[in-house]
Scaffold this motif. Structure first.
Motif, PDB file in Angstrom:
ATOM      1  N   CYS A  78       0.554  -1.317   0.085  1.00 37.62           N
ATOM      2  CA  CYS A  78      -0.155   0.099  -0.064  1.00 37.62           C
ATOM      3  C   CYS A  78       0.714   1.195   0.208  1.00 37.62           C
ATOM      4  O   CYS A  78       0.297   2.338  -0.081  1.00 37.62           O
ATOM      5  CB  CYS A  78      -0.990   0.041   1.216  1.00 37.62           C
ATOM      6  SG  CYS A  78      -0.012  -0.006   2.596  1.00 37.62           S
ATOM      7  N   SER A  82      -0.532   5.320   0.053  1.00 43.99           N
ATOM      8  CA  SER A  82      -0.630   5.605   1.617  1.00 43.99           C
ATOM      9  C   SER A  82      -0.298   7.337   1.641  1.00 43.99           C
ATOM     10  O   SER A  82       0.879   7.605   0.958  1.00 43.99           O
ATOM     11  CB  SER A  82       0.231   5.098   2.765  1.00 43.99           C
ATOM     12  OG  SER A  82       0.216   5.756   3.811  1.00 43.99           O
ATOM     13  N   VAL A 118      -4.947   0.656   2.053  1.00 42.65           N
ATOM     14  CA  VAL A 118      -5.429   1.938   2.692  1.00 42.65           C
ATOM     15  C   VAL A 118      -6.417   2.591   1.871  1.00 42.65           C
ATOM     16  O   VAL A 118      -6.956   2.434   0.765  1.00 42.65           O
ATOM     17  CB  VAL A 118      -4.031   2.894   2.486  1.00 42.65           C
ATOM     18  CG1 VAL A 118      -2.815   2.580   3.277  1.00 42.65           C
ATOM     19  CG2 VAL A 118      -3.546   3.112   1.205  1.00 42.65           C
ATOM     20  N   ARG A 206      -8.462   0.930   7.213  1.00 42.55           N
ATOM     21  CA  ARG A 206      -8.513   0.391   5.981  1.00 42.55           C
ATOM     22  C   ARG A 206      -9.536   0.044   5.293  1.00 42.55           C
ATOM     23  O   ARG A 206     -10.588   0.242   5.529  1.00 42.55           O
ATOM     24  CB  ARG A 206      -7.681  -1.006   6.298  1.00 42.55           C
ATOM     25  CG  ARG A 206      -6.137  -1.167   6.857  1.00 42.55           C
ATOM     26  CD  ARG A 206      -5.409  -0.420   5.433  1.00 42.55           C
ATOM     27  NE  ARG A 206      -3.952  -0.328   5.948  1.00 42.55           N
ATOM     28  CZ  ARG A 206      -3.283   0.665   6.627  1.00 42.55           C
ATOM     29  NH1 ARG A 206      -4.026   1.658   7.106  1.00 42.55           N
ATOM     30  NH2 ARG A 206      -2.130   0.497   6.842  1.00 42.55           N
TER      31      ARG A 206
END
Length: 516
Positions: A78, A82, A118, A206
């Motif tokens: 991710c 992020s 994310v 998440r």
């Protein structure tokens, strides 16, 4: 026939652990390119078939040997979505890892697909070259374009000229695009969830995507925990959030921030000062460190044998050898910082961790006069930290960035100078013997020292929702703290995976009592 459970991007085993809690057995297949991650996963899930390879190198048909797949879980990297990544250039290859989900859907058609990432994963779109730096950057005008195309391929289909179709085909090496243009027939939904709402002591949020092709409805689990002051908790409908405090190993010493050979950075000191202001001086009820942690003295052997031994104090002593000068047994007594607030008077406080050879009276005053508060500090971002009675903030894989700050107090009897405010950088106020006056539970206390330490891996794993028995060290004979932190930062909080599996595959799950 019982279908297989497959964990792609398995990491150290967070998703696999949660799924195992739900179904009462290990997942069947785990895939990850990192040998260290596979080593930790193997230690905790020995019955699982492990592939230490890139997910793109795995043929789903060969891996499953023709067996049906009930659940395929995907947690692609991710970091290039992020918001914690900062301004580093993005990698098109890493941003495209989720395409492997399409491969599994096309080739073995799992009944249920689950993808975790994310929240910014929804912004997945094309990347373009910055004309100045020549680094790749997400195109701001086309945010979400690839994400929407990804969903369309899994569900109702996509136009032949859509640029994301070419990207998917190029990434996966697919020659037949007809299925993707038509759509793979999955019903797809996504939602943001917080781990603290499902029993993990972290606020980690998440995005979860669920896709299924068996005609059954997608079910989103109901929260089991909530804010302590919420009506749902007060009425007993929900349990209160689990907190960071229950994950802290209070037996670990918290080193003074003063007098270090290498002083803390000025910004760190400022963060600590502001945290003390927020979580001690301005807090209506500062978190008081538990004082009932039991000490565990034991005997250790200082011999030249290859296997030095430790032994309990309540057993006969082992054979004493005359050859060892000065004897070869020693008493080890773990001492808490709370048991080391010595020299309370006279302005000569020597800080926590004082030698136990000091006169005993300087220690016995602790129970009557000493108090310790604690809060968490974040060394990244703009947030100062958080209180101990809240869930831990998100743990990242890049390194240790969560620390514990303890303030050590003694009773204030009015015969000393007034306290000095702690809303300035701490290095400006350390010349005072008593530099902080605060009312705690109606009584005046003065700060006599402040300690800070970074959280240990076992504390971070606890914050992430792992059980204490989860193997996080010596799983490969040489695991380092950095490796352990990387595993926990990249992990899925197990309660997430358990809740989602129970909600959508109840026929595979065991009862909670059995799981316990």
């Amino acid at each position: 026939m019982r279908g297989l459970i497959v964990d792609n991007f398995a990491g150290g085993g967070g998703a696999s652990t949660g799924i195992a809690w739900a179904i009462g057995r290990n997942v069947d297949i785990a895939i990850n390119h990192d040998p260290d991650a596979i080593a930790m996963h193997s230690a905790n899930h020995p019955e699982t078939l492990h592939y230490c390879e890139s997910v793109f190198d795995i043929d789903p048909v060969q891996a499953t040997a023709g067996k049906p797949v009930d659940l395929a879980w995907f947690s692609p990297d991710c970091k290039h979505f992020s918001k914690a990544k900062g301004s580093k250039p993005v990698s098109k290859e890493i941003r495209g890892l989720a395409w492997v989900t399409v491969r599994w859907a096309m080739m073995v058609r799992p009944r249920v697909l689950m993808l975790e990432n994310v929240e910014e994963f929804k912004t997945w779109g094309p990347v373009i070259e910055c004309p100045v730096t020549e680094a790749m950057r997400p195109c701001p005008e086309r945010k979400g374009e690839t994400f929407n195309a990804f969903v369309s391929m899994l569900s109702t289909g996509i136009n032949a000229d859509h640029p994301a179709l070419a990207e998917c085909v190029e990434t996966l090496g697919l020659l037949d695009t007809a299925k993707l243009m038509k759509g793979l027939g999955y019903k797809v939904e996504w939602r943001e969830l917080r781990a603290c709402d499902f029993g993990a002591p972290t606020i980690r949020k998440r995005l979860f995507m669920i896709a299924r092709c068996d005609g059954q409805p997608i079910v989103w689990p109901e929260p089991t925990h909530g804010a302590p002051n919420s009506e749902a908790v007060k009425s007993g409908k929900l349990q209160p959030w689990r907190t960071a405090a229950e994950c802290i190993d209070w037996s670990r010493p918290c080193r003074s921030i003063f007098g270090r050979k290498k002083p803390l950075a000025e910004n760190t000191m400022k963060r600590i000062a502001k945290g003390i202001q927020k979580f001690v001086f301005d807090a209506q009820e500062p978190f008081i460190v538990p004082q009932n942690v039991t000490l565990a003295p034991f005997i250790t052997e200082h011999a030249n044998a290859s296997n030095q031994r430790n032994m309990p104090v309540d057993e006969p002593l082992r054979t004493i050898c005359a050859e060892v000068k000065g004897g070869h047994f020693a008493l080890v007594q773990p001492v808490l910082a709370a048991a080391n607030i010595c020299k309370h008077y006279g302005g000569n406080y020597s800080g926590p961790g004082d030698d136990l050879n000091n006169p005993l009276p300087t220690v016995t005053t602790v129970d009557h006069n000493a108090l310790i508060t604690s809060h968490m500090i974040k060394l990244r971002g703009t947030n100062l930290g958080f209180a101990m009675d809240e869930p831990a903030h998100t743990i990242t894989a890049g390194g240790l960035h969560l620390g514990e700050v303890r303030a050590f107090f003694i009773k204030y009897y009015g015969n000393e100078q007034d306290g000095v405010a702690c809303n300035e950088p701490l290095h400006t106020i350390t010349t005072n013997d008593r530099f902080g006056l605060v009312m705690i539970k109606g009584e005046p206390y003065q700060i006599i020292d402040i300690g800070m330490r970074m959280l240990e891996p076992h504390e971070l794993f606890a914050c992430q929702g792992f059980n204490p028995e989860y193997i996080i060290s010596n799983y490969n004979g040489k695991s380092t703290k950095k490796q352990q932190v990387a595993r926990v930062g990249n992990s899925v909080p197990p309660p997430f995976a358990e809740a989602l599996t129970r909600a959508n595959l109840p026929e595979l799950c065991i009862h909670t009592a059995e799981a316990a």
